[in-house]
Scaffold this active site. Structure first.
Site, mmCIF file in Angstrom:
data_model
loop_
_atom_site.group_PDB
_atom_site.id
_atom_site.type_symbol
_atom_site.label_atom_id
_atom_site.label_comp_id
_atom_site.label_asym_id
_atom_site.label_seq_id
_atom_site.Cartn_x
_atom_site.Cartn_y
_atom_site.Cartn_z
ATOM 1 N N ASP A 101 3.485 -5.811 3.944
ATOM 2 C CA ASP A 101 2.271 -6.153 4.374
ATOM 3 C C ASP A 101 1.448 -7.295 3.817
ATOM 4 O OD1 ASP A 101 1.153 -5.210 1.906
ATOM 5 O OD2 ASP A 101 1.382 -3.045 2.844
ATOM 6 N N ASN A 129 1.096 -1.284 0.105
ATOM 7 C CA ASN A 129 0.050 -0.030 -0.106
ATOM 8 C C ASN A 129 0.877 1.414 0.015
ATOM 9 O OD1 ASN A 129 1.085 -0.055 2.634
ATOM 10 N ND2 ASN A 129 -1.016 0.468 3.516
ATOM 11 N N HIS A 182 15.687 -14.288 10.622
ATOM 12 C CA HIS A 182 15.790 -12.805 10.777
ATOM 13 C C HIS A 182 16.448 -12.444 11.729
ATOM 14 C CE1 HIS A 182 13.296 -14.856 13.614
ATOM 15 N NE2 HIS A 182 13.190 -13.860 14.456
ATOM 16 N N ASP A 183 17.338 -13.393 12.374
ATOM 17 C CA ASP A 183 18.228 -12.983 13.548
ATOM 18 C C ASP A 183 19.726 -13.250 13.075
ATOM 19 O OD1 ASP A 183 16.326 -12.807 15.383
ATOM 20 O OD2 ASP A 183 16.123 -14.813 16.122
ATOM 21 N N ASP A 237 4.422 -17.834 13.867
ATOM 22 C CA ASP A 237 5.138 -17.381 14.911
ATOM 23 C C ASP A 237 4.485 -17.486 16.185
ATOM 24 O OD1 ASP A 237 7.723 -17.105 16.233
ATOM 25 O OD2 ASP A 237 8.439 -16.028 14.400
ATOM 26 N N ASP A 263 8.928 -19.738 19.429
ATOM 27 C CA ASP A 263 9.755 -18.873 19.647
ATOM 28 C C ASP A 263 10.547 -18.922 21.003
ATOM 29 O OD1 ASP A 263 11.064 -15.996 18.987
ATOM 30 O OD2 ASP A 263 10.373 -15.402 20.837
ATOM 31 N N GLU A 313 12.171 -23.071 18.460
ATOM 32 C CA GLU A 313 13.443 -22.366 18.702
ATOM 33 C C GLU A 313 14.042 -22.615 19.889
ATOM 34 O OE1 GLU A 313 15.478 -18.058 18.331
ATOM 35 O OE2 GLU A 313 13.694 -18.192 19.280
ATOM 36 N N ASP A 336 3.048 2.436 2.003
ATOM 37 C CA ASP A 336 3.582 3.188 3.163
ATOM 38 C C ASP A 336 5.131 2.811 3.672
ATOM 39 O OD1 ASP A 336 3.173 0.690 4.105
ATOM 40 O OD2 ASP A 336 1.753 1.243 5.746
HETATM 41 C C1 GLC Z 1 13.411 -15.132 18.989
HETATM 42 C C2 GLC Z 1 13.461 -14.371 17.876
HETATM 43 C C3 GLC Z 1 14.057 -12.919 18.152
HETATM 44 C C4 GLC Z 1 13.675 -12.458 19.224
HETATM 45 C C5 GLC Z 1 13.507 -13.342 20.418
HETATM 46 C C6 GLC Z 1 12.729 -12.622 21.729
HETATM 47 O O1 GLC Z 1 15.031 -15.411 19.321
HETATM 48 O O2 GLC Z 1 13.533 -15.227 16.795
HETATM 49 O O3 GLC Z 1 13.799 -12.327 16.865
HETATM 50 O O4 GLC Z 1 14.238 -11.180 19.410
HETATM 51 O O5 GLC Z 1 13.329 -14.245 20.242
HETATM 52 O O6 GLC Z 1 11.370 -12.858 21.452
HETATM 53 CA CA CA Z 2 2.518 -1.459 3.624
#
Ligand code: GLC
Ligand code: CA
Length: 559
Positions: A29, A23, A328-329, A98, A202, A255, A25
Site C-alpha cells: 500500500d 498496515n 510486472h509482466d 499507469d 498501457d 507500452e 493486511d
Molecule cells: C499491459 C499490462 C499487463 C496487463 C495488460 C492489460 O500489457 O502491462 O499487466 O495485463 O496490459 O491491461
Molecule cells: Ca496493506
C-alpha cells in the site's frame, strides 16, 4: 538532439500490491511505499512508474479500472496518495502513473450502464455486435484475446457480444465514439492537476481498430491483430491526448506491442512527439509477451545483441530509447538470462552493467536491484494472475498437467509479482501481519534488500555504483552504438561515442570463461582506462584477456 530530464533519469517501477505493506493486511500500500522513500533515494532513482493504484475489482490487479479518479482502498486514500506525491517531489523523485485506457473494468460505471440496454447512452463507449451463424451463437468475428480464447463475450441481457482484447472483465473502449476521448482527456487533467509528471500508457498502440472489426487472418498467434495493432487512427488519438499532455509538458512512455523502429519513430520523433518514448519488447526473451509462445522461448545472446543494435542505432539522434529487463509482466531475468544458481551475483551485475551503459532511459523493476529471482511455485493454487490461469487451461490441453506446470513455473507473470524481499524476518519483512496476498519466494532468507545493504559486494551496491556513474558522466547516457563480435554466442562488446567521451563495454554472457581480444580497429584508438567491472580485479586497461564467467567491464577512452 535535446538534453531533457527524462533522458538523464533513472526510473523505478513499483507494483504497489507487492512492494511494501504498511498496515499489516498482507497487501502492499501507499503507506508502505512512503516508508521506503529513503531506500529509493539512496538507490539514486529519479522517477517512479506506479503500476495502477486506481480502484479495481482486481481481475487483472489494477489493469481493470473501475474508477479512474479513485485510489484502490486496499492501497490507501486519495489524501495518502497526495501526501506520497508531495514527499517524493520533495526528494526530487517524479511520479508517473499507469494509464490503462484501451479497456476498463466491466465494473466501471460506464460499462454497467452500457450493458444494461441497447439504447443506453453509454452503449457506444464499448464495442457491441451481433453474433454470427445460426441464432448468433458464434462471436462476431474471429479475433483472439491476448489471454487466449475468443476476444468476445456474449451478454444475454441484450443478446449481443462485447469485445475484450484481454480478460472478459476488461471490455475494450470504443474510440470511434469521440465522447470516450473526451472522458479520457478529463481523467488526464485530473491527475496532472494533482502534480503527477506523466504516464506509462498501457497497451496504447491497440486503441485504433479497423472500422467494422473485420475478421483477421487465421492461423496466427493473435488472430485479428492486424486490425488493432498500430491502427490508422493512432496518431489522431495520440494527438488528442497530447492536447492535454503538452499543456503540462508531461512525460509518456507507451507500452507498444510488436513495435518496430519505423513505427516507434512515427510516434516519438523529436519535435513531433505523440509519445515521449515507447517500450519495445524485441530484446526480451519472449516474442509474444502473452500467451503460449513466450513460455517456450529461450534466451539467445545473438537475438539480444541484434535487437539492442537495431534499437540503439535506429532511434539515436532522432528519438529516445527506453531500457529495461524486467517488469510486472516478465519472469525475473536472473534464472532466465543468467543462472540463478552458479555465479548468480556476477550474472545479475552483468545485466545491470548492460542496462546502465546503453543510450536510453533505464527502468529498474522492484527487487531487480538486489537480484531477485523467480519463485517458480510448484502448485497452481499459489498463483494469482489471470493470464497464468488462462494459459494453463490451454497449455494443459497441449502438454498435459506436468508439461503445463513446467511452463507456468518458468514464465508466469507472478514470478515478478511476489512480495519484495526486504529482510530475513517473517514474510521477508514485507508485512507485519501473518499473511501475504501472494506467497513470498522462500529464498528471501538469503536474497533480500537488508542482506544486500550489508554486503559491499552485493548486486544492490553495484546498481548504486552504476547509477551514480551514469549520473556523473553523460557518456553513459548519450552516445552512438557500435558493436563487435556480432556472431559470438558468448561476448557482447560495444562502443558508445559522444561529445562526453567514448565508452567501451566488454561482457561475457557465458557462465564460463571466454577469451577476448580487443578488435583490431580499436588498437589505434589510444588508451582506455577501467571505469567499473563486476569483478574486483579486471584488467585496468583494455587488453586481450580471459574473461571470467559473466564478467562485465566498462572502459573509457582517456581524454
Ligand atoms: C499491459 C499490462 C499487463 C496487463 C495488460 C492489460 O500489457 O502491462 O499487466 O495485463 O496490459 O491491461
Ligand atoms: Ca496493506
Amino acid at each position: 538532439m535535446k538534453n531533457r530530464w527524462y533522458k538523464e533519469a533513472i526510473f523505478y517501477q513499483i507494483y504497489p500490491r507487492s512492494f511494501k505493506d504498511g498496515n499489516g493486511d498482507g497487501i502492499g500500500d501507499i503507506k508502505g511505499i512512503i516508508s521506503k522513500i529513503d531506500y529509493l533515494v539512496e538507490l539514486g532513482i529519479d522517477a517512479i512508474w506506479f503500476s495502477p493504484l486506481y480502484a479495481s475489482p482486481n481481475s487483472d490487479y489494477g489493469y481493470d479500472i473501475s474508477d479512474y479518479k479513485a485510489i484502490n482502498p486496499e492501497y490507501g486514500t486519495m489524501e495518502e496518495f497526495d501526501e506520497m506525491v508531495k514527499l517524493l517531489h520533495e526528494r526530487g523523485i517524479r511520479v508517473v502513473m499507469d494509464l490503462v485506457i484501451n479497456h476498463t473494468s466491466d465494473r466501471h460505471e460506464w460499462f454497467e450502464q452500457a450493458r444494461s440496454s441497447r439504447d443506453n447512452p453509454y452503449r457506444d463507449y464499448y464495442y457491441w455486435a451481433d453474433g454470427r451463424g445460426k441464432d448468433g451463437i458464434k462471436p462476431p468475428n474471429n479475433w483472439t484475446s491476448f489471454f487466449l480464447g475468443s476476444a468476445w463475450q456474449y451478454e444475454e441481457r441484450t443478446n449481443q457480444w462485447y469485445l475484450h482484447l484481454f480478460d472478459k472483465n476488461q471490455p475494450d473502449l470504443n474510440y470511434f465514439n469521440p465522447k470516450v476521448m473526451g472522458e479520457i482527456k478529463e481523467i488526464l487533467r485530473f491527475w496532472l492537476d494533482k502534480g503527477v509528471d506523466g504516464f506509462r500508457c498501457d497497451v496504447i498502440t491497440l486503441l485504433s481498430k479497423t472500422k467494422g472489426l473485420p475478421n483477421g487472418r487465421p492461423g496466427i498467434a493473435l488472430v485479428g491483430s492486424e486490425h488493432y495493432i498500430d491502427g490508422d487512427r493512432m496518431e489522431e488519438y495520440l494527438g488528442q491526448l497530447q492536447e492535454v499532455l503538452s499543456e503540462y509538458d508531461a512525460f509518456t512512455v507507451g507500452e507498444s506491442v510488436f513495435i518496430t523502429v519505423p513505427k516507434a519513430l512515427r510516434y516519438t520523433i523529436e519535435g513531433n512527439e505523440y509519445l515521449t518514448t515507447v517500450f519495445s519488447f524485441d530484446h526480451t526473451a519472449a516474442d509474444n509477451f502473452f500467451g503460449i509462445k513466450q513460455l517456450s522461448k529461450k534466451f539467445s545472446l545473438r537475438h539480444l545483441k541484434k535487437s539492442v543494435r537495431v534499437w540503439q542505432q535506429g532511434l539515436y539522434g532522432k528519438s529516445w530509447n527506453t531500457l529495461f529487463w524486467e517488469n510486472h509482466d516478465q519472469a525475473r531475468i536472473v534464472g532466465r538470462y543468467v543462472s540463478a544458481e552458479k555465479n548468480r551475483v556476477e550474472g545479475a551485475k552483468l545485466l545491470a552493467t548492460v542496462l546502465m551503459t546503453l543510450s536510453g532511459t533505464p527502468f529498474i523493476y522492484q527487487g531487480q536491484e538486489f537480484g531477485t529471482t523467480s519463485a517458480r511455485f510448484a502448485d497452481l493454487d499459489d498463483y494469482k494472475d489471470v493470464e497464468t490461469f488462462r494459459s494453463y487451461t490451454t497449455l494443459r490441453k497441449i502438454f498435459g498437467k506436468n508439461g503445463a506446470m513446467k511452463r507456468i513455473r518458468y514464465c508466469s507473470r507472478d514470478n515478478a509479482r511476489t512480495p519484495v524481499q526486504w529482510d530475513a524476518s517473517n514474510n521477508a519483512g514485507f508485512t507485519d501481519g501473518d499473511t501475504t496476498w501472494m506467497k513470498v519466494n522462500p529464498n528471501y532468507v538469503t536474497i533480500n534488500a537488508e542482506a544486500a545493504e550489508l554486503d559491499p559486494d552485493s548486486v544492490l551496491h553495484y546498481y548504486k555504483k552504476l547509477i551514480a556513474l551514469r549520473k556523473s558522466d553523460k557518456a553513459f547516457v548519450y552516445g552512438t552504438y557500435r558493436d563487435y563480435y556480432k556472431n559470438s554466442r558468448k561476448l557482447m562488446v560495444y562502443e558508445r561515442e559522444s561529445e562526453y567521451g567514448t565508452l567501451f563495454v566488454v561482457c561475457n554472457f557465458a557462465n564460463k570463461s571466454a577469451n577476448f581480444t580487443p578488435p583490431k580497429s580499436m588498437a589505434k584508438n589510444g588508451e582506455f582506462h577501467l571505469v567499473t567491472s563486476n569483478y574486483g580485479d579486471s584488467p585496468s586497461e583494455l587488453q586481450a584477456t580471459k574473461l571470467r564467467p559473466y564478467e562485465a567491464i566498462v572502459y573509457k577512452l582517456n581524454k
